[in-house]
Design a protein around this motif. Structure first.
Motif, PDB file in Angstrom:
ATOM      1  N   CYS A  38       6.598  -3.924  -1.326  1.00 42.51           N
ATOM      2  CA  CYS A  38       6.032  -4.289  -2.644  1.00 42.51           C
ATOM      3  C   CYS A  38       7.076  -4.853  -3.611  1.00 42.51           C
ATOM      4  O   CYS A  38       6.759  -5.125  -4.759  1.00 42.51           O
ATOM      5  CB  CYS A  38       5.316  -3.091  -3.260  1.00 42.51           C
ATOM      6  N   CYS A  49       9.290   4.426  -0.919  1.00 41.48           N
ATOM      7  CA  CYS A  49       9.108   3.728  -2.197  1.00 41.48           C
ATOM      8  C   CYS A  49       8.257   4.593  -3.130  1.00 41.48           C
ATOM      9  O   CYS A  49       7.173   5.034  -2.741  1.00 41.48           O
ATOM     10  CB  CYS A  49       8.421   2.389  -1.932  1.00 41.48           C
ATOM     11  N   CYS A  52       4.683   2.569  -3.601  1.00 41.50           N
ATOM     12  CA  CYS A  52       3.675   2.366  -2.539  1.00 41.50           C
ATOM     13  C   CYS A  52       3.891   3.254  -1.313  1.00 41.50           C
ATOM     14  O   CYS A  52       3.126   3.164  -0.353  1.00 41.50           O
ATOM     15  CB  CYS A  52       3.644   0.898  -2.126  1.00 41.50           C
ATOM     16  N   SER A  54       5.970   3.119   0.992  1.00 40.34           N
ATOM     17  CA  SER A  54       6.502   2.461   2.183  1.00 40.34           C
ATOM     18  C   SER A  54       7.892   3.008   2.503  1.00 40.34           C
ATOM     19  O   SER A  54       8.659   3.373   1.612  1.00 40.34           O
ATOM     20  CB  SER A  54       6.605   0.952   1.922  1.00 40.34           C
TER      21      SER A  54
HETATM   22 ZN    ZN Z   1       6.828  -0.279  -2.367  1.00 36.26          ZN
END
Ligand code: ZN
Length: 138
Positions: A38, A49, A52, A54
């Motif tokens: 992102c 993250c 998000c 991730s």
């Molecule tokens: Zn992210």
């Protein structure tokens, strides 16, 4: 003769997660984690993250340009090791790339500090093993 540094040094809770930051600081570079999913640049370093979740992350060099988000002038340090430094500036700075970090403002006249003023990262080689990232007015 070099004076021994007697103040507390960083003790990262997650040395593996934060190692790129500290190694870069020793080279006088400022690195931040960036999410490749992102594009979010964040601090402190985490395994996911914060936007998000991730785990597809990388480290990127950032400009070191920042603004003074908030600060206080320390007159009575909580740790006696810093007694000789008062008054000094304990601050939250916001990097141009977005992340905020806690640091010190140095090389400044503390009476001229203002929220939102422009800052630039500077690197304080406190020991051969540790370099601290601080900020000075532009
Ligand atoms: Zn992210």
């Amino acid at each position: 003769m070099a004076t021994e540094y007697t103040k507390p040094l960083p003790r990262p809770l997650s040395p593996e997660l934060t190692r790129p930051f500290w190694e870069a600081a020793k080279r006088h570079e400022l690195l931040m984690p960036r999410c490749m999913t992102c594009d979010h640049v964040f601090f402190y370093p985490r395994s996911e993250c914060p936007r998000c979740l991730s785990t597809n992350l990388e480290w990127v060099e950032v400009s070191g340009r920042a603004r003074l988000h908030s600060f206080t002038i320390v007159q009575q340090p909580a740790n006696a090791a810093f007694r000789g430094d008062v008054p000094y500036v304990y601050a939250v700075v916001q990097l141009d790339e977005g992340p905020r970090l806690v640091s010190n403002i140095v090389q400044c006249d503390i009476d001229t500090l203002r929220v939102d003023m422009l800052l630039q990262a500077v690197f304080d080689d406190v020991t051969p093993e540790w370099t601290l990232v601080k900020f000075k007015p532009v």
